[in-house]
Write a protein that holds these residues in place. Sequence first.
Motif, PDB file in Angstrom:
ATOM      1  N   TRP A  92      17.998 -30.479 -20.822  1.00  0.00           N
ATOM      2  CA  TRP A  92      17.285 -29.729 -18.914  1.00  0.00           C
ATOM      3  C   TRP A  92      16.054 -29.202 -18.858  1.00  0.00           C
ATOM      4  CZ3 TRP A  92      15.406 -25.740 -16.585  1.00  0.00           C
ATOM      5  CH2 TRP A  92      16.089 -25.388 -15.181  1.00  0.00           C
ATOM      6  N   GLY A  93      15.207 -29.805 -17.370  1.00  0.00           N
ATOM      7  CA  GLY A  93      14.151 -29.084 -17.568  1.00  0.00           C
ATOM      8  C   GLY A  93      12.736 -30.463 -17.480  1.00  0.00           C
ATOM      9  N   LYS A  94      11.883 -30.333 -17.414  1.00  0.00           N
ATOM     10  CA  LYS A  94      10.641 -31.015 -18.028  1.00  0.00           C
ATOM     11  C   LYS A  94       9.633 -30.507 -19.171  1.00  0.00           C
ATOM     12  CE  LYS A  94      10.727 -34.448 -14.271  1.00  0.00           C
ATOM     13  NZ  LYS A  94       9.915 -35.139 -13.587  1.00  0.00           N
ATOM     14  N   TRP A  95       9.568 -28.394 -18.567  1.00  0.00           N
ATOM     15  CA  TRP A  95       8.828 -27.754 -19.201  1.00  0.00           C
ATOM     16  C   TRP A  95       9.170 -27.403 -20.854  1.00  0.00           C
ATOM     17  CZ3 TRP A  95       3.425 -28.084 -18.852  1.00  0.00           C
ATOM     18  CH2 TRP A  95       2.604 -28.714 -17.073  1.00  0.00           C
ATOM     19  N   SER A  96       8.639 -26.818 -21.129  1.00  0.00           N
ATOM     20  CA  SER A  96       9.556 -25.641 -22.182  1.00  0.00           C
ATOM     21  C   SER A  96       7.607 -24.515 -22.930  1.00  0.00           C
ATOM     22  CB  SER A  96      10.243 -25.950 -23.291  1.00  0.00           C
ATOM     23  OG  SER A  96       9.459 -27.257 -23.900  1.00  0.00           O
ATOM     24  N   SER A  98       7.223 -22.082 -26.204  1.00  0.00           N
ATOM     25  CA  SER A  98       8.500 -21.255 -26.981  1.00  0.00           C
ATOM     26  C   SER A  98       7.521 -20.233 -28.163  1.00  0.00           C
ATOM     27  CB  SER A  98       8.812 -22.224 -28.058  1.00  0.00           C
ATOM     28  OG  SER A  98       7.159 -23.339 -28.442  1.00  0.00           O
ATOM     29  N   TYR A 133       5.580 -30.945 -22.104  1.00  0.00           N
ATOM     30  CA  TYR A 133       5.573 -31.075 -20.908  1.00  0.00           C
ATOM     31  C   TYR A 133       6.423 -32.172 -21.753  1.00  0.00           C
ATOM     32  CZ  TYR A 133       6.047 -33.612 -15.918  1.00  0.00           C
ATOM     33  OH  TYR A 133       6.183 -34.777 -15.346  1.00  0.00           O
ATOM     34  N   SER A 217      12.837 -32.558 -28.012  1.00  0.00           N
ATOM     35  CA  SER A 217      11.986 -33.597 -26.753  1.00  0.00           C
ATOM     36  C   SER A 217      13.465 -34.171 -26.512  1.00  0.00           C
ATOM     37  CB  SER A 217      11.173 -34.003 -26.766  1.00  0.00           C
ATOM     38  OG  SER A 217      11.565 -34.762 -27.652  1.00  0.00           O
ATOM     39  N   HIS A 357      21.671 -24.889 -29.255  1.00  0.00           N
ATOM     40  CA  HIS A 357      20.583 -24.756 -28.066  1.00  0.00           C
ATOM     41  C   HIS A 357      21.726 -24.516 -26.870  1.00  0.00           C
ATOM     42  CE1 HIS A 357      22.446 -28.806 -26.293  1.00  0.00           C
ATOM     43  NE2 HIS A 357      22.608 -29.303 -28.359  1.00  0.00           N
ATOM     44  N   ARG A 360      19.242 -23.741 -20.742  1.00  0.00           N
ATOM     45  CA  ARG A 360      17.436 -23.467 -20.876  1.00  0.00           C
ATOM     46  C   ARG A 360      17.455 -23.491 -22.357  1.00  0.00           C
ATOM     47  NH1 ARG A 360      16.304 -21.662 -14.821  1.00  0.00           N
ATOM     48  NH2 ARG A 360      17.932 -22.139 -13.774  1.00  0.00           N
ATOM     49  N   TYR A 402      12.321 -21.350 -24.765  1.00  0.00           N
ATOM     50  CA  TYR A 402      13.097 -21.929 -22.987  1.00  0.00           C
ATOM     51  C   TYR A 402      12.213 -22.906 -22.286  1.00  0.00           C
ATOM     52  CZ  TYR A 402      14.851 -19.617 -18.260  1.00  0.00           C
ATOM     53  OH  TYR A 402      15.310 -19.751 -17.125  1.00  0.00           O
ATOM     54  N   ARG A 403      13.413 -24.278 -21.926  1.00  0.00           N
ATOM     55  CA  ARG A 403      13.214 -25.178 -20.564  1.00  0.00           C
ATOM     56  C   ARG A 403      12.557 -24.541 -19.203  1.00  0.00           C
ATOM     57  NH1 ARG A 403      16.972 -27.123 -24.578  1.00  0.00           N
ATOM     58  NH2 ARG A 403      15.849 -28.824 -26.058  1.00  0.00           N
TER      59      ARG A 403
END
Length: 404
Positions: A92-96, A98, A133, A217, A357, A360, A402-403
């Motif tokens: 889920w999401g494109k950015w993360s 950590s 990303y 990823s 996981h 998010r 976190y995503r």
Amino acid sequence: HTAEVTGSSPVRPTKVCNIEYQSVASLFLIKSPTMRKISAFIIVLTALQCICTNVCAQKKTEKENSGFVRNIVHRIFYPEIRYDTLYMAEPWGKWSISLNENFTQHYYYQITDGLSFPIRNRLATSTGIGFSYMGVGIGLSVDFKKLKGKSKDSELFLKCYTNRFGGDINIFNIGDFYDTRFETDISYKNKLKGVNINTYYAFNHKKFSYPAAFSYSKIQKKSAGSVIAGLSFHYDNMWLGYDKDLYSEIFSNIYDSWDYPVADSIDNVLSGWTTHYLSLGAGYAYNWVPTKNFMIHISLMPSLLLLQKKVMTYEKITYSSPNISTPFDVELSRNDITAPYRLYNFVCDGKISIIYHWKRAYVTAYYTSKMNYIDLPGLDNMFGGKTQSIYHRWNAKVTVGYRF
């Protein structure tokens, strides 16, 4: 519907994916230059979208993909899913973002007739933060002992993992080695410098995902494994830290109550070594998914050395001092002994990763290990028994991400 262009026969209705032809014809009926520009812009966008939609909707065949332009448009606007979606998925999401804690340690063992002479550096730790990303990221780690001036060690990690192939680079410059049997420092100047490059190829890359285990990823949905192959290059240069100044200091402490003058020599004192090798191997990796949100990765890859050069450096130490108030004069005479190539010398890489996981967030921990074994028959007579060298490096990392 139809339209008259120049008073001739009506324009035939066209398919949705070819609607630009009718629109271009109608454009010439518009008298306003501004409206023509706007209409032309809309037409170009519509045409491009229609072409892409048509390309994506049709079933891929060899004939349909023969066009160069069509391939380019398809790859840009509708990238293919090159894996089995029953076995893996995009997170889920494109950015993360950590936070992580790293632990690293290097060992060297010289073994003679089964008796081990081990040295290792003190455990190196660092705390880091990372951003990524679409699986491509950058991270920054801080070693607080180095900030306090208690360590000068440094390590650089570069990693790139995909389902099909990938690799990592580790550049290190570390010291603070000590003898693990007697818990004594070797010297305060010792240093190990080197670089290690590892690559892999996963044959079952449509169902098995390496990024799911290490770069996070991808998400492994169902258990899957793969035969893997890898090529590695390793170089290190170990110096135990004994130079003329340090030897002079040692002899001054030994002979502080000695009757002077003093003059003597010591033969075959080990001062360091260098190691080069290129290895090729194969093994197996497996991602086990016992529950929807939980995964365990295990992989093992042994390799044989295609090319190998191990050089042990020994020195003859000649020292003298006329009296107690005069520093020792030290001369070093170097002798290099190269270990011959042996087919059974090998390298072994092992990895373990645990991931849990949510939609998010994710929590992970992994452990990677690399060990090489090199026979040293040229030193058997010097040490009075069969001698081998073993190098072992391990790295562990705990991550909370976190995503978004």
